[in-house]
Motif scaffolding. Structure first.
Motif, PDB file in Angstrom:
ATOM      1  N   TRP A 156      42.543  -3.828   8.780  1.00  0.00           N
ATOM      2  CA  TRP A 156      41.110  -3.782   9.309  1.00  0.00           C
ATOM      3  C   TRP A 156      41.248  -4.436  10.849  1.00  0.00           C
ATOM      4  N   GLY A 157      41.860  -5.433  11.109  1.00  0.00           N
ATOM      5  CA  GLY A 157      41.974  -5.892  12.306  1.00  0.00           C
ATOM      6  C   GLY A 157      42.570  -5.041  13.271  1.00  0.00           C
ATOM      7  N   ARG A 158      43.395  -4.077  13.073  1.00  0.00           N
ATOM      8  CA  ARG A 158      44.045  -3.048  13.794  1.00  0.00           C
ATOM      9  C   ARG A 158      42.791  -2.049  14.365  1.00  0.00           C
ATOM     10  N   LYS A 159      42.073  -1.978  13.172  1.00  0.00           N
ATOM     11  CA  LYS A 159      40.919  -0.959  13.545  1.00  0.00           C
ATOM     12  C   LYS A 159      39.938  -1.405  14.334  1.00  0.00           C
ATOM     13  N   MET A 160      39.779  -2.536  14.130  1.00  0.00           N
ATOM     14  CA  MET A 160      38.575  -3.422  15.027  1.00  0.00           C
ATOM     15  C   MET A 160      39.100  -3.554  16.431  1.00  0.00           C
ATOM     16  N   GLY A 161      40.541  -3.515  16.738  1.00  0.00           N
ATOM     17  CA  GLY A 161      41.056  -4.019  17.936  1.00  0.00           C
ATOM     18  C   GLY A 161      41.317  -5.308  18.029  1.00  0.00           C
ATOM     19  N   ILE A 162      41.506  -5.840  16.973  1.00  0.00           N
ATOM     20  CA  ILE A 162      41.618  -7.561  16.993  1.00  0.00           C
ATOM     21  C   ILE A 162      43.095  -7.949  16.907  1.00  0.00           C
ATOM     22  N   ILE A 163      44.054  -6.889  16.434  1.00  0.00           N
ATOM     23  CA  ILE A 163      45.450  -6.991  16.331  1.00  0.00           C
ATOM     24  C   ILE A 163      46.301  -5.983  16.727  1.00  0.00           C
ATOM     25  N   SER A 164      46.960  -6.270  17.426  1.00  0.00           N
ATOM     26  CA  SER A 164      47.841  -4.995  18.183  1.00  0.00           C
ATOM     27  C   SER A 164      48.399  -4.123  17.479  1.00  0.00           C
ATOM     28  N   ARG A 165      48.801  -2.934  17.647  1.00  0.00           N
ATOM     29  CA  ARG A 165      49.502  -2.045  16.819  1.00  0.00           C
ATOM     30  C   ARG A 165      50.869  -2.500  16.307  1.00  0.00           C
ATOM     31  N   ASN A 166      51.653  -3.028  17.494  1.00  0.00           N
ATOM     32  CA  ASN A 166      52.993  -3.379  17.215  1.00  0.00           C
ATOM     33  C   ASN A 166      52.981  -4.728  16.160  1.00  0.00           C
ATOM     34  N   LEU A 167      52.140  -5.602  16.525  1.00  0.00           N
ATOM     35  CA  LEU A 167      51.774  -6.871  15.526  1.00  0.00           C
ATOM     36  C   LEU A 167      51.492  -6.073  14.307  1.00  0.00           C
ATOM     37  N   SER A 168      50.579  -5.297  13.978  1.00  0.00           N
ATOM     38  CA  SER A 168      50.232  -4.902  12.879  1.00  0.00           C
ATOM     39  C   SER A 168      51.395  -4.415  12.123  1.00  0.00           C
ATOM     40  N   THR A 169      52.101  -3.211  12.660  1.00  0.00           N
ATOM     41  CA  THR A 169      53.376  -2.708  12.116  1.00  0.00           C
ATOM     42  C   THR A 169      54.423  -3.691  11.518  1.00  0.00           C
ATOM     43  N   ALA A 170      54.482  -4.697  12.425  1.00  0.00           N
ATOM     44  CA  ALA A 170      55.433  -5.658  12.120  1.00  0.00           C
ATOM     45  C   ALA A 170      55.294  -6.349  10.743  1.00  0.00           C
ATOM     46  N   MET A 171      54.178  -6.564  10.873  1.00  0.00           N
ATOM     47  CA  MET A 171      53.366  -7.630   9.574  1.00  0.00           C
ATOM     48  C   MET A 171      53.383  -6.802   8.303  1.00  0.00           C
ATOM     49  N   ASP A 172      53.110  -5.503   8.511  1.00  0.00           N
ATOM     50  CA  ASP A 172      53.232  -4.771   7.456  1.00  0.00           C
ATOM     51  C   ASP A 172      54.583  -4.216   6.824  1.00  0.00           C
ATOM     52  N   PHE A 173      55.600  -4.025   8.016  1.00  0.00           N
ATOM     53  CA  PHE A 173      56.803  -3.981   7.451  1.00  0.00           C
ATOM     54  C   PHE A 173      57.249  -5.023   6.903  1.00  0.00           C
ATOM     55  N   PHE A 174      57.185  -6.306   7.072  1.00  0.00           N
ATOM     56  CA  PHE A 174      57.770  -7.637   6.518  1.00  0.00           C
ATOM     57  C   PHE A 174      56.998  -8.131   5.196  1.00  0.00           C
ATOM     58  N   CYS A 175      55.727  -7.603   4.809  1.00  0.00           N
ATOM     59  CA  CYS A 175      54.857  -7.575   3.788  1.00  0.00           C
ATOM     60  C   CYS A 175      54.186  -8.948   4.118  1.00  0.00           C
ATOM     61  N   LEU A 176      53.569  -9.136   5.392  1.00  0.00           N
ATOM     62  CA  LEU A 176      52.973 -10.471   5.649  1.00  0.00           C
ATOM     63  C   LEU A 176      51.345 -10.055   5.609  1.00  0.00           C
TER      64      LEU A 176
END
Length: 279
Positions: free
Chosen positions: A163-183
């Motif tokens: 959601w935060g990525r879609k709304m432009g609140i969280i950057s693509r790089n941070l979102s990808t990293a958090m998803d990769f590490f299950c955060l």
């Protein structure tokens, strides 16, 4: 005539089991392409999510103006000798400064900065109503509210960062990293500030990791009340949340409230919050 009337900013639903008597609330405005709507009354968290998903942007939250507060205070002073008004945290919304300015026009209006938003603020509202009923002065109530803030534990999480990525609140790089590490994102409201963190999660049961992090091994928890914030309409998930919290703390009461507009617009549909006191 009431000696001291408690009023507050509206930023979440007030569960009737916690507030059997009506508390006068002043609503922020939610600005959309379709017009401006009163928070929690004319537009719900479900409506906000639908609008943000359709437009790909977060609607603007407009705090009450100085004139809005003046009119609100004047209206309710007709039935009370004095008012004690609880505002959302100053670092969350600028409403406190508008309310403070409006209060200068009256000798008997006292404005308290809750330093909270949403579910955490409900504890202060309950305490303020209790003290007002016992005849304490608005000055005393405002000090009590300030002291209670240090005992409030108020946090929020969401399933993931999509959601935060879609709304432009969280950057693509941070979102990808958090998803990769299950955060999953973790938001903590404390002493008027908002702290952003992370919590490890199971892919399909994110709330379990969050509840364990917040409640497991937490010392000095006041077990009298837990408030859970979730977007409306409440679903079957709330029963799973209650069952999960019972694994760590046996709360005497659990109340459910709508998650505040400020939070749900940034965390999305699968968001939740836990709010309780420590002794």
């Amino acid at each position: 005539m009431i000696k001291t009337l408690i009023t507050a900013d509206s930023n979440c639903y007030l569960p009737p089991e916690l507030f059997p008597e009506e508390i006068p609330l002043i609503q922020a405005g939610i600005k959309t392409e379709g017009g401006s709507f009163r928070e929690s009354y004319e537009i719900s968290s479900e409506n906000l999510i639908e609008y943000a998903e359709e437009k790909g942007e977060i609607p603007q939250i407009i705090c009450p103006s100085v004139e809005d507060y003046r009119g609100f205070f004047q209206k309710h002073l007709k039935n009370a000798q004095s008012l004690c008004h609880l505002c959302c945290g100053t670092n969350v919304r600028e409403s406190f400064f508008n309310a403070k300015k409006a209060a200068e026009s009256f000798k008997n209006v006292y404005v308290a900065d809750s330093r909270q938003i949403g579910g955490g603020m409900l504890f202060q509202m309950m305490e303020a109503v209790k003290l007002a009923g016992e005849g304490f002065s608005p000055e005393f109530i405002a000090r009590a509210i300030d002291e209670l803030d240090s005992h409030i534990n108020s946090t929020y999480t969401a399933k993931d960062t999509a959601w935060g990525r879609k709304m432009g609140i969280i950057s693509r790089n941070l979102s990808t990293a958090m998803d990769f590490f299950c955060l999953a994102p973790l938001v903590t409201v404390k002493k008027g500030g908002i702290k952003f963190g992370m919590v490890f999660k199971s892919e399909y049961e994110y709330y379990r990791s969050y509840i364990a992090k917040v409640l497991k091994n937490k010392k000095n928890i006041d077990r009298s009340l837990l408030i859970i914030s979730v977007p409306k309409p409440y679903t079957k998930r709330i029963e799973r949340y209650k069952a999960e919290t019972a694994k760590y703390v046996g709360f005497e009461r659990i109340a459910v409230t709508d998650i505040s507009a400020k939070v749900v617009c940034r965390l999305g549909e699968e968001s939740m919050g836990l709010h309780f006191l420590t002794i």
